[in-house]
Design a protein around this motif. Structure first.
Motif, PDB file in Angstrom:
ATOM      1  N   TYR A   1      42.140  45.275  41.425  1.00 45.51           N
ATOM      2  CA  TYR A   1      41.814  43.952  40.845  1.00 45.51           C
ATOM      3  C   TYR A   1      40.358  43.647  41.113  1.00 45.51           C
TER       4      TYR A   1
ATOM      5  N   LEU B 146      37.880  40.085  40.506  1.00 45.75           N
ATOM      6  CA  LEU B 146      37.777  38.704  40.012  1.00 45.75           C
ATOM      7  C   LEU B 146      36.328  38.243  40.036  1.00 45.75           C
TER       8      LEU B 146
ATOM      9  N   GLY C 198      38.822  33.501  47.125  1.00 38.46           N
ATOM     10  CA  GLY C 198      39.172  32.636  48.251  1.00 38.46           C
ATOM     11  C   GLY C 198      40.221  31.584  47.951  1.00 38.46           C
TER      12      GLY C 198
ATOM     13  N   GLY D  76      43.471  32.657  46.820  1.00 44.30           N
ATOM     14  CA  GLY D  76      44.758  33.346  46.703  1.00 44.30           C
ATOM     15  C   GLY D  76      45.058  33.884  45.317  1.00 44.30           C
TER      16      GLY D  76
ATOM     17  N   ALA E  67      43.784  36.579  43.625  1.00 40.87           N
ATOM     18  CA  ALA E  67      43.983  38.034  43.512  1.00 40.87           C
ATOM     19  C   ALA E  67      45.379  38.399  44.002  1.00 40.87           C
ATOM     20  N   THR E  68      45.806  37.759  45.076  1.00 41.07           N
ATOM     21  CA  THR E  68      47.145  38.029  45.601  1.00 41.07           C
ATOM     22  C   THR E  68      48.202  37.637  44.566  1.00 41.07           C
TER      23      THR E  68
ATOM     24  N   ASN F 247      36.137  46.776  52.762  1.00 39.54           N
ATOM     25  CA  ASN F 247      36.495  45.701  51.822  1.00 39.54           C
ATOM     26  C   ASN F 247      37.706  44.937  52.377  1.00 39.54           C
TER      27      ASN F 247
ATOM     28  N   ARG G 295      43.273  42.887  52.658  1.00 37.61           N
ATOM     29  CA  ARG G 295      44.166  41.753  52.987  1.00 37.61           C
ATOM     30  C   ARG G 295      45.115  41.468  51.810  1.00 37.61           C
TER      31      ARG G 295
ATOM     32  N   LYS H   9      49.086  41.499  51.903  1.00 37.80           N
ATOM     33  CA  LYS H   9      49.879  40.312  51.551  1.00 37.80           C
ATOM     34  C   LYS H   9      50.930  40.613  50.477  1.00 37.80           C
TER      35      LYS H   9
HETATM   36  C1  LIG Z   1      38.939  41.501  46.611  1.00 38.38           C
HETATM   37  C2  LIG Z   1      39.115  40.231  45.767  1.00 38.38           C
HETATM   38  C3  LIG Z   1      39.850  40.587  44.493  1.00 38.38           C
HETATM   39  C4  LIG Z   1      39.918  39.219  46.577  1.00 38.38           C
HETATM   40  O1  LIG Z   1      40.196  38.104  45.746  1.00 38.38           O
HETATM   41  P1  LIG Z   1      40.686  36.712  46.324  1.00 38.38           P
HETATM   42  O2  LIG Z   1      41.279  35.955  45.183  1.00 38.38           O
HETATM   43  O3  LIG Z   1      39.604  36.055  47.088  1.00 38.38           O
HETATM   44  O4  LIG Z   1      41.835  37.179  47.312  1.00 38.38           O
HETATM   45  P2  LIG Z   1      42.907  36.229  48.006  1.00 38.38           P
HETATM   46  O5  LIG Z   1      42.352  34.843  48.140  1.00 38.38           O
HETATM   47  O6  LIG Z   1      44.194  36.401  47.284  1.00 38.38           O
HETATM   48  O7  LIG Z   1      43.053  36.899  49.444  1.00 38.38           O
HETATM   49  C5  LIG Z   1      41.923  37.306  50.168  1.00 38.38           C
HETATM   50  C6  LIG Z   1      42.280  37.404  51.632  1.00 38.38           C
HETATM   51  O8  LIG Z   1      41.225  38.061  52.326  1.00 38.38           O
HETATM   52  C7  LIG Z   1      40.734  37.222  53.348  1.00 38.38           C
HETATM   53  N1  LIG Z   1      39.314  37.509  53.467  1.00 38.38           N
HETATM   54  C8  LIG Z   1      38.376  37.382  52.523  1.00 38.38           C
HETATM   55  N2  LIG Z   1      37.189  37.771  53.009  1.00 38.38           N
HETATM   56  C9  LIG Z   1      37.408  38.157  54.283  1.00 38.38           C
HETATM   57  C10 LIG Z   1      36.573  38.663  55.320  1.00 38.38           C
HETATM   58  N3  LIG Z   1      35.286  38.873  55.122  1.00 38.38           N
HETATM   59  N4  LIG Z   1      37.139  38.944  56.515  1.00 38.38           N
HETATM   60  C11 LIG Z   1      38.458  38.739  56.730  1.00 38.38           C
HETATM   61  N5  LIG Z   1      39.292  38.280  55.779  1.00 38.38           N
HETATM   62  C12 LIG Z   1      38.766  37.990  54.575  1.00 38.38           C
HETATM   63  C13 LIG Z   1      41.055  35.825  52.897  1.00 38.38           C
HETATM   64  O9  LIG Z   1      41.061  34.929  53.973  1.00 38.38           O
HETATM   65  C14 LIG Z   1      42.449  36.049  52.283  1.00 38.38           C
HETATM   66  O10 LIG Z   1      43.411  36.245  53.299  1.00 38.38           O
HETATM   67  P3  LIG Z   1      44.397  35.042  53.790  1.00 38.38           P
HETATM   68  O11 LIG Z   1      45.139  34.562  52.593  1.00 38.38           O
HETATM   69  O12 LIG Z   1      45.260  35.689  54.806  1.00 38.38           O
HETATM   70  O13 LIG Z   1      43.493  33.981  54.337  1.00 38.38           O
HETATM   71  C15 LIG Z   1      37.770  39.586  45.377  1.00 38.38           C
HETATM   72  O14 LIG Z   1      37.033  39.405  46.549  1.00 38.38           O
HETATM   73  C16 LIG Z   1      36.976  40.476  44.417  1.00 38.38           C
HETATM   74  O15 LIG Z   1      37.158  40.405  43.212  1.00 38.38           O
HETATM   75  N6  LIG Z   1      36.056  41.287  44.961  1.00 38.38           N
HETATM   76  C17 LIG Z   1      35.214  42.136  44.147  1.00 38.38           C
HETATM   77  C18 LIG Z   1      35.990  43.262  43.498  1.00 38.38           C
HETATM   78  C19 LIG Z   1      36.706  44.116  44.505  1.00 38.38           C
HETATM   79  O16 LIG Z   1      36.159  44.496  45.549  1.00 38.38           O
HETATM   80  N7  LIG Z   1      37.947  44.466  44.164  1.00 38.38           N
HETATM   81  C20 LIG Z   1      38.783  45.300  44.995  1.00 38.38           C
HETATM   82  C21 LIG Z   1      38.461  46.723  44.782  1.00 38.38           C
HETATM   83  S1  LIG Z   1      39.503  47.758  45.788  1.00 38.38           S
END
Ligand SMILES: CC(C)(COP(=O)(O)OP(=O)(O)OC[C@H]1O[C@@H](n2cnc3c(N)ncnc32)[C@H](O)[C@@H]1OP(=O)(O)O)[C@@H](O)C(=O)NCCC(=O)NCCS
Length: 190
Positions: A104, A106, A112, A114, A116-117, A147, A152, A156
Protein backbone atom coordinates in the motif's frame (compact mmCIF):
# COMPACT_ATOMS: atom_id res chain seq x y z
CA UNK A 1 -19.29 -7.64 -11.65
CA UNK A 2 -16.51 -5.16 -10.82
CA UNK A 3 -14.93 -5.70 -7.41
CA UNK A 4 -15.61 -2.81 -5.02
CA UNK A 5 -14.60 -3.03 -1.37
CA UNK A 6 -16.20 -0.67 1.15
CA UNK A 7 -14.92 0.10 4.63
CA UNK A 8 -16.08 2.68 7.19
CA UNK A 9 -14.10 5.46 5.53
CA UNK A 10 -12.87 4.09 2.21
CA UNK A 11 -13.90 2.73 -1.15
CA UNK A 12 -11.45 0.45 -2.96
CA UNK A 13 -11.94 -0.34 -6.62
CA UNK A 14 -9.98 -1.50 -9.67
CA UNK A 15 -7.80 1.36 -11.00
CA UNK A 16 -8.83 3.38 -14.04
CA UNK A 17 -6.55 5.41 -16.34
CA UNK A 18 -8.09 8.59 -14.91
CA UNK A 19 -6.35 7.78 -11.58
CA UNK A 20 -3.02 8.56 -13.24
CA UNK A 21 -2.94 12.25 -12.29
CA UNK A 22 -3.42 11.50 -8.61
CA UNK A 23 -0.87 8.68 -8.62
CA UNK A 24 1.69 10.78 -10.52
CA UNK A 25 1.39 13.46 -7.84
CA UNK A 26 1.61 10.90 -5.05
CA UNK A 27 4.75 9.21 -6.42
CA UNK A 28 6.48 12.55 -7.05
CA UNK A 29 6.69 12.94 -3.25
CA UNK A 30 10.08 11.64 -1.99
CA UNK A 31 8.54 10.89 1.43
CA UNK A 32 6.14 8.46 -0.24
CA UNK A 33 8.87 6.68 -2.25
CA UNK A 34 11.50 6.76 0.50
CA UNK A 35 11.24 3.07 1.32
CA UNK A 36 10.06 1.82 -2.07
CA UNK A 37 12.46 0.41 -4.69
CA UNK A 38 15.56 2.59 -4.97
CA UNK A 39 13.86 5.27 -2.89
CA UNK A 40 13.61 7.91 -5.61
CA UNK A 41 10.44 9.68 -6.67
CA UNK A 42 8.85 8.26 -9.81
CA UNK A 43 8.34 10.03 -13.14
CA UNK A 44 4.79 10.20 -14.50
CA UNK A 45 5.88 7.78 -17.26
CA UNK A 46 7.02 5.23 -14.69
CA UNK A 47 3.78 5.68 -12.75
CA UNK A 48 1.74 5.16 -15.92
CA UNK A 49 3.67 1.94 -16.65
CA UNK A 50 2.84 0.75 -13.14
CA UNK A 51 -0.83 1.59 -13.58
CA UNK A 52 -1.04 -0.27 -16.90
CA UNK A 53 0.79 -3.29 -15.40
CA UNK A 54 -1.77 -3.28 -12.59
CA UNK A 55 -4.60 -3.40 -15.11
CA UNK A 56 -2.88 -6.27 -16.95
CA UNK A 57 -2.63 -8.10 -13.65
CA UNK A 58 -6.40 -7.77 -13.15
CA UNK A 59 -6.99 -9.06 -16.72
CA UNK A 60 -4.69 -12.04 -16.32
CA UNK A 61 -5.27 -13.09 -12.72
CA UNK A 62 -8.63 -11.62 -11.74
CA UNK A 63 -7.07 -9.50 -8.98
CA UNK A 64 -4.52 -6.72 -8.78
CA UNK A 65 -3.99 -3.29 -7.26
CA UNK A 66 -6.94 -1.38 -5.79
CA UNK A 67 -7.29 2.38 -5.97
CA UNK A 68 -8.16 3.74 -2.52
CA UNK A 69 -10.67 6.60 -2.35
CA UNK A 70 -11.80 8.68 0.59
CA UNK A 71 -14.74 11.03 0.15
CA UNK A 72 -14.41 10.59 -3.62
CA UNK A 73 -10.73 11.51 -3.71
CA UNK A 74 -7.91 9.12 -4.67
CA UNK A 75 -5.62 8.86 -1.64
CA UNK A 76 -3.47 5.94 -2.71
CA UNK A 77 -3.46 2.31 -3.63
CA UNK A 78 -3.45 -1.08 -1.98
CA UNK A 79 -2.03 -3.69 -4.27
CA UNK A 80 -2.07 -7.39 -4.85
CA UNK A 81 0.61 -8.31 -7.38
CA UNK A 82 2.92 -11.28 -7.99
CA UNK A 83 6.15 -10.59 -6.10
CA UNK A 84 9.59 -10.84 -7.74
CA UNK A 85 11.82 -13.45 -6.15
CA UNK A 86 15.49 -12.50 -5.96
CA UNK A 87 17.26 -13.30 -9.21
CA UNK A 88 14.27 -12.86 -11.54
CA UNK A 89 13.67 -9.85 -13.76
CA UNK A 90 10.99 -7.86 -11.88
CA UNK A 91 9.84 -6.24 -15.15
CA UNK A 92 8.93 -9.68 -16.57
CA UNK A 93 5.38 -10.31 -15.31
CA UNK A 94 5.52 -14.01 -16.21
CA UNK A 95 8.70 -14.50 -14.17
CA UNK A 96 7.15 -13.10 -10.98
CA UNK A 97 5.37 -15.09 -8.30
CA UNK A 98 4.06 -17.54 -7.41
CA UNK A 99 3.65 -15.67 -4.12
CA UNK A 100 1.33 -12.66 -4.23
CA UNK A 101 2.44 -9.48 -2.52
CA UNK A 102 0.14 -7.17 -0.61
CA UNK A 103 1.31 -3.56 -0.31
CA UNK A 104 0.00 0.00 0.00
CA UNK A 105 1.02 3.56 -0.65
CA UNK A 106 -0.95 6.58 0.58
CA UNK A 107 -0.53 10.31 0.00
CA UNK A 108 1.22 11.95 2.92
CA UNK A 109 -1.86 13.92 4.08
CA UNK A 110 -3.61 10.59 4.69
CA UNK A 111 -0.97 9.10 6.98
CA UNK A 112 -1.42 8.57 10.70
CA UNK A 113 -5.19 7.99 10.72
CA UNK A 114 -5.32 4.23 10.45
CA UNK A 115 -6.30 4.39 6.79
CA UNK A 116 -3.60 2.05 5.45
CA UNK A 117 -4.60 -0.52 8.04
CA UNK A 118 -8.27 -0.12 7.09
CA UNK A 119 -7.47 -0.53 3.37
CA UNK A 120 -5.06 -3.44 3.84
CA UNK A 121 -7.45 -5.29 6.14
CA UNK A 122 -10.20 -5.05 3.52
CA UNK A 123 -7.93 -6.23 0.72
CA UNK A 124 -6.50 -9.06 2.83
CA UNK A 125 -10.01 -10.21 3.73
CA UNK A 126 -11.14 -10.18 0.12
CA UNK A 127 -7.93 -11.76 -1.22
CA UNK A 128 -8.10 -14.72 1.15
CA UNK A 129 -11.84 -15.28 0.78
CA UNK A 130 -12.95 -18.23 -1.31
CA UNK A 131 -16.48 -16.90 -1.38
CA UNK A 132 -16.11 -13.30 -2.58
CA UNK A 133 -12.44 -13.20 -3.62
CA UNK A 134 -9.69 -15.28 -5.22
CA UNK A 135 -8.97 -17.33 -2.06
CA UNK A 136 -5.23 -16.69 -2.13
CA UNK A 137 -3.14 -18.83 0.21
CA UNK A 138 0.31 -17.64 -0.82
CA UNK A 139 0.16 -14.02 0.24
CA UNK A 140 3.32 -12.25 1.47
CA UNK A 141 4.38 -8.70 2.28
CA UNK A 142 7.84 -7.20 2.39
CA UNK A 143 9.00 -3.84 3.67
CA UNK A 144 12.25 -1.99 3.98
CA UNK A 145 13.42 -3.03 7.46
CA UNK A 146 13.38 0.63 8.58
CA UNK A 147 9.80 1.24 7.36
CA UNK A 148 8.29 1.03 10.83
CA UNK A 149 4.89 2.47 9.85
CA UNK A 150 4.45 -0.16 7.17
CA UNK A 151 5.62 -2.98 9.42
CA UNK A 152 3.13 -1.83 12.03
CA UNK A 153 0.30 -1.95 9.47
CA UNK A 154 1.20 -5.54 8.57
CA UNK A 155 1.28 -6.53 12.22
CA UNK A 156 -2.08 -4.83 12.86
CA UNK A 157 -3.74 -6.74 10.01
CA UNK A 158 -2.43 -9.94 11.54
CA UNK A 159 0.37 -11.14 9.26
CA UNK A 160 3.22 -13.09 10.83
CA UNK A 161 6.61 -11.40 10.98
CA UNK A 162 9.38 -13.67 9.65
CA UNK A 163 12.30 -11.25 10.10
CA UNK A 164 14.92 -10.25 7.58
CA UNK A 165 14.83 -12.05 4.25
CA UNK A 166 16.85 -12.01 1.04
CA UNK A 167 14.19 -13.94 -0.86
CA UNK A 168 12.65 -11.06 -2.79
CA UNK A 169 13.71 -8.15 -5.02
CA UNK A 170 17.41 -9.04 -4.65
CA UNK A 171 17.67 -7.07 -1.42
CA UNK A 172 17.16 -7.35 2.31
CA UNK A 173 13.53 -6.89 3.31
CA UNK A 174 11.42 -7.63 6.36
CA UNK A 175 9.11 -10.50 5.41
CA UNK A 176 5.52 -11.12 6.54
CA UNK A 177 3.37 -14.13 5.68
CA UNK A 178 -0.20 -15.27 6.25
CA UNK A 179 -0.96 -16.97 9.52
CA UNK A 180 -2.69 -20.36 9.44
CA UNK A 181 -5.97 -18.73 10.47
CA UNK A 182 -5.91 -16.67 7.27
CA UNK A 183 -4.94 -19.58 5.04
CA UNK A 184 -2.30 -22.24 4.56
CA UNK A 185 1.28 -20.99 5.13
CA UNK A 186 2.84 -19.99 1.82
CA UNK A 187 5.95 -21.66 0.55
CA UNK A 188 8.95 -19.53 1.44
CA UNK A 189 11.80 -19.74 -1.05
CA UNK A 190 15.20 -20.77 0.35
C1 LIG B 1 3.20 2.98 5.33
C2 LIG B 1 1.92 3.82 5.20
C3 LIG B 1 1.04 3.21 4.13
C4 LIG B 1 1.20 3.81 6.55
O1 LIG B 1 -0.05 4.47 6.39
P1 LIG B 1 -0.90 4.97 7.63
O2 LIG B 1 -2.29 5.20 7.12
O3 LIG B 1 -0.23 6.10 8.30
O4 LIG B 1 -0.88 3.69 8.56
P2 LIG B 1 -1.79 3.46 9.85
O5 LIG B 1 -2.19 4.78 10.43
O6 LIG B 1 -2.86 2.50 9.47
O7 LIG B 1 -0.78 2.71 10.83
C5 LIG B 1 0.54 3.17 10.99
C6 LIG B 1 1.08 2.65 12.30
O8 LIG B 1 2.49 2.88 12.34
C7 LIG B 1 2.80 3.67 13.47
N1 LIG B 1 3.94 4.49 13.09
C8 LIG B 1 4.00 5.38 12.10
N2 LIG B 1 5.23 5.92 12.05
C9 LIG B 1 5.94 5.33 13.03
C10 LIG B 1 7.28 5.47 13.49
N3 LIG B 1 8.13 6.29 12.91
N4 LIG B 1 7.67 4.71 14.54
C11 LIG B 1 6.81 3.86 15.15
N5 LIG B 1 5.54 3.68 14.74
C12 LIG B 1 5.12 4.42 13.70
C13 LIG B 1 1.55 4.43 13.78
O9 LIG B 1 1.54 4.89 15.10
C14 LIG B 1 0.49 3.35 13.50
O10 LIG B 1 0.49 2.39 14.53
P3 LIG B 1 -0.62 2.41 15.73
O11 LIG B 1 -1.96 2.35 15.09
O12 LIG B 1 -0.29 1.22 16.54
O13 LIG B 1 -0.40 3.71 16.44
C15 LIG B 1 2.20 5.28 4.81
O14 LIG B 1 3.14 5.79 5.72
C16 LIG B 1 2.77 5.39 3.40
O15 LIG B 1 2.02 5.46 2.43
N6 LIG B 1 4.11 5.44 3.28
C17 LIG B 1 4.75 5.59 1.99
C18 LIG B 1 4.61 4.35 1.13
C19 LIG B 1 5.15 3.12 1.80
O16 LIG B 1 6.23 3.13 2.40
N7 LIG B 1 4.40 2.03 1.67
C20 LIG B 1 4.77 0.75 2.23
C21 LIG B 1 5.71 0.05 1.34
S1 LIG B 1 6.15 -1.53 2.01
Amino acid sequence: MPVVLRTDRLILRKPILDDLGAFAQQFADPEVTRYIGDGSPRTPERVERGLRNGLLCWDRLGFGPFTVLREGRVIGDCMLYPIARSGVDPTDFAARGPEIEIGYRLVREAWGQGLATEAARAVLGWATSDASGPGLTNLVAVTHPDNIASRRVLEKIGLASMGRSEAYYGTTTWLYVLRPEHAARPPIPE
